[in-house]
Design a protein around this motif. Structure first.
Motif, PDB file in Angstrom:
ATOM      1  N   SER A  49       5.714 -30.244  10.832  1.00 23.32           N
ATOM      2  CA  SER A  49       6.304 -30.395   9.412  1.00 23.32           C
ATOM      3  C   SER A  49       5.630 -31.743   8.814  1.00 23.32           C
ATOM      4  CB  SER A  49       7.842 -30.837   9.615  1.00 23.32           C
ATOM      5  OG  SER A  49       8.411 -30.947   8.200  1.00 23.32           O
ATOM      6  N   ILE A  71       6.820 -19.836  -3.814  1.00 20.75           N
ATOM      7  CA  ILE A  71       5.489 -20.340  -4.134  1.00 20.75           C
ATOM      8  C   ILE A  71       4.430 -19.463  -4.165  1.00 20.75           C
ATOM      9  CG2 ILE A  71       5.155 -20.899  -1.626  1.00 20.75           C
ATOM     10  CD1 ILE A  71       3.488 -23.404  -2.281  1.00 20.75           C
ATOM     11  N   TYR A  78      -1.240 -24.625  -6.877  1.00 19.61           N
ATOM     12  CA  TYR A  78      -0.017 -24.230  -6.397  1.00 19.61           C
ATOM     13  C   TYR A  78       1.031 -24.032  -7.341  1.00 19.61           C
ATOM     14  CZ  TYR A  78      -1.753 -24.621  -1.423  1.00 19.61           C
ATOM     15  OH  TYR A  78      -2.599 -24.688  -0.321  1.00 19.61           O
ATOM     16  N   VAL A  80       5.057 -23.754  -7.759  1.00 18.22           N
ATOM     17  CA  VAL A  80       6.419 -23.761  -7.156  1.00 18.22           C
ATOM     18  C   VAL A  80       7.776 -23.583  -8.111  1.00 18.22           C
ATOM     19  CG1 VAL A  80       7.661 -25.016  -5.332  1.00 18.22           C
ATOM     20  CG2 VAL A  80       5.146 -24.906  -5.392  1.00 18.22           C
ATOM     21  N   TRP A 100      -1.812 -30.114  -1.514  1.00 16.62           N
ATOM     22  CA  TRP A 100      -0.376 -30.698  -1.151  1.00 16.62           C
ATOM     23  C   TRP A 100      -0.086 -32.045  -1.339  1.00 16.62           C
ATOM     24  CZ3 TRP A 100       3.003 -27.277  -0.764  1.00 16.62           C
ATOM     25  CH2 TRP A 100       2.855 -26.037  -0.489  1.00 16.62           C
ATOM     26  N   GLY A 304      13.429 -21.226   2.360  1.00 18.84           N
ATOM     27  CA  GLY A 304      12.172 -21.298   1.822  1.00 18.84           C
ATOM     28  C   GLY A 304      11.514 -19.997   1.741  1.00 18.84           C
ATOM     29  N   VAL A 307       3.807 -19.266   2.524  1.00 20.83           N
ATOM     30  CA  VAL A 307       2.398 -19.353   1.535  1.00 20.83           C
ATOM     31  C   VAL A 307       1.948 -18.209   1.667  1.00 20.83           C
ATOM     32  CG1 VAL A 307       0.324 -20.777   0.940  1.00 20.83           C
ATOM     33  CG2 VAL A 307       2.575 -21.947   1.871  1.00 20.83           C
ATOM     34  N   GLN A 324       2.134 -20.748   7.139  1.00 17.06           N
ATOM     35  CA  GLN A 324       2.559 -22.181   6.420  1.00 17.06           C
ATOM     36  C   GLN A 324       3.881 -21.696   5.681  1.00 17.06           C
ATOM     37  OE1 GLN A 324      -0.589 -23.863   4.175  1.00 17.06           O
ATOM     38  NE2 GLN A 324      -0.458 -25.587   5.369  1.00 17.06           N
ATOM     39  N   LEU A 326       7.165 -23.299   3.190  1.00 16.68           N
ATOM     40  CA  LEU A 326       7.576 -24.144   2.282  1.00 16.68           C
ATOM     41  C   LEU A 326       9.271 -24.159   2.317  1.00 16.68           C
ATOM     42  CD1 LEU A 326       7.038 -26.781   0.105  1.00 16.68           C
ATOM     43  CD2 LEU A 326       7.387 -24.944  -1.627  1.00 16.68           C
ATOM     44  N   LEU A 347      11.871 -30.687  -0.406  1.00  9.48           N
ATOM     45  CA  LEU A 347      11.175 -29.698   0.059  1.00  9.48           C
ATOM     46  C   LEU A 347       9.966 -30.103   0.785  1.00  9.48           C
ATOM     47  CD1 LEU A 347      10.882 -27.368  -3.370  1.00  9.48           C
ATOM     48  CD2 LEU A 347      12.450 -27.548  -1.550  1.00  9.48           C
ATOM     49  N   LEU A 349       6.978 -29.005   4.080  1.00  8.91           N
ATOM     50  CA  LEU A 349       5.949 -27.686   4.472  1.00  8.91           C
ATOM     51  C   LEU A 349       5.703 -27.957   5.965  1.00  8.91           C
ATOM     52  CD1 LEU A 349       3.926 -25.506   3.466  1.00  8.91           C
ATOM     53  CD2 LEU A 349       2.191 -27.142   3.842  1.00  8.91           C
TER      54      LEU A 349
END
Length: 364
Positions: A49, A71, A78, A80, A100, A304, A307, A324, A326, A347, A349
């Motif tokens: 994480s 996302i 990205y 979101v 990110w 969540g 991706v 991945q 989120l 939030l 990842l």
């Protein structure tokens, strides 16, 4: 999931014991995959994480948490969408960034400033519906609602909310006649669009309409899976696994060390869901298999989204790349008591490390 009514679920959340460290995630090579043929049972999922990446803006004293992310990666950015929990209730927000590392500083736009408007809005899902060349934002406004735009990067361009159903289907009402549906999720195959949702009481529902009729014409929902309430709770999300002929469904569950996700596979979106192999309770991600580079800031893994490999209505993920996800993590101050809406969700990842049941489906 974000409820429109107050509730206390703090009994589900207990502090994790200690910090942990893991190696940098890496994609498995073709040679490594060849060494583990499909007949070899996959090992359990393992994740690493990030720190919290998206949190309430500095100075936003009336916002307690950010939740329920959706996302897409489009035009090298990205995008979101997520729920905000604040003194004024539940709402939707948007942020965008190219990398990110830029996420913590990315500006946040409150979607009540768009035609989506104020009022109860929560649990968004975003995708591009290619047949209509429109972006769709799905969310709960009590019942399942949607807005559309031609430009996902312009948060002011979303249309006013519209419902999918003219009335609540009888079979999703509880004993008191109240609607018992939430966390709406849409995914399409070649012929149909499927609406999935849960009811916080152990039922996982599915409804369908044709590609041509979407977003109209959804059928009466049917129960796709049924288990104990705590084992099939909420926040379902479903994906097509590229090149495999398989679909993946994740549903949030509860246990003593916090929220976690379980995983199932199916050959068709309207088919039978079977537990993914590799671990007890078909564990996908939770406190027991997520490691942190620094402090253990999250109690469990909650609502969540993966991706995705693309942006369209098929919601495709690539099994040949490290997964991945989120997620919303609960970053509580030890000893402090919270009302449900005050819970300090952030939030972060998680990235898969090593081989797992999804990477074993890679054909490249």
């Amino acid at each position: 999931m974000t409820r429109r009514w107050p509730a206390l679920w703090l009994a589900c959340f207990t502090a994790l014991g200690s910090s942990a460290h893991a190696a940098e995630p890496a994609a498995e090579s073709a040679a490594e995959r060849a060494a583990h043929p499909a007949t070899t049972p996959p090992p359990p999922f393992a994740w690493e994480s990030s720190e919290p990446l998206i949190r309430p803006p500095a100075g936003a004293d009336q916002l307690f948490g950010v939740k329920d992310p959706s996302i897409v990666f489009h035009d090298n950015r990205y995008h979101v969408f997520f729920t905000t929990a604040g003194a004024g209730g539940w709402g939707l927000a948007y942020t965008s960034f190219a990398d990110w590392k830029d996420a913590p500083q990315a500006p946040i736009f409150m979607l009540d400033k768009s035609p989506i408007g104020p009022g109860y809005r929560a649990a968004p899902q975003v995708f591009y519906f290619a047949p209509q060349k429109l972006w769709y934002l799905i969310y709960q406004g009590g019942d399942p609602m949607y807005s559309t735009t031609t430009n996902v990067a312009d948060p002011r361009s979303w249309t006013a909310p519209k419902p999918f159903y003219a009335a609540v289907p009888d079979n999703v009402k509880d004993d008191k006649g109240q609607a018992g549906w939430l966390d709406f999720w849409i995914i399409c195959d070649e012929r149909k669009c499927h609406l999935f949702f849960t009811n916080d009481n152990g039922s996982f529902f599915r409804a369908e309409t044709s590609i041509e009729q979407f977003p109209r014409g959804f059928s009466t929902p049917v129960v796709a899976m049924k288990e104990r309430r705590e084992d099939l709770f909420e926040a379902s999300n479903t994906y097509r696994i590229e090149g495999s002929g398989q679909y993946l469904t994740l549903v949030e569950a509860m246990r003593a060390d916090g929220r976690y996700f379980r995983a199932w596979l199916a050959d068709r979106l309207d088919g039978e869901w079977r537990p993914i192999p590799g671990s007890d309770m078909n564990l996908f991600a939770g406190a027991s298999n997520v490691k942190f580079k620094g402090r253990v800031w999250s109690e469990g893994v909650s609502h969540g989204e993966m991706v995705r490999a693309g942006i369209d209505q098929t919601l495709t993920i690539d099994p040949c790349k490290p997964l991945q996800f989120l997620y919303q993590g609960l970053d509580m101050v030890p000893g402090k008591k919270y009302e449900y809406i005050e819970l300090p969700y952030r939030l972060g990842l998680i990235t898969a490390t090593g081989r797992n049941a999804i990477s074993d489906l890679c054909k490249r």
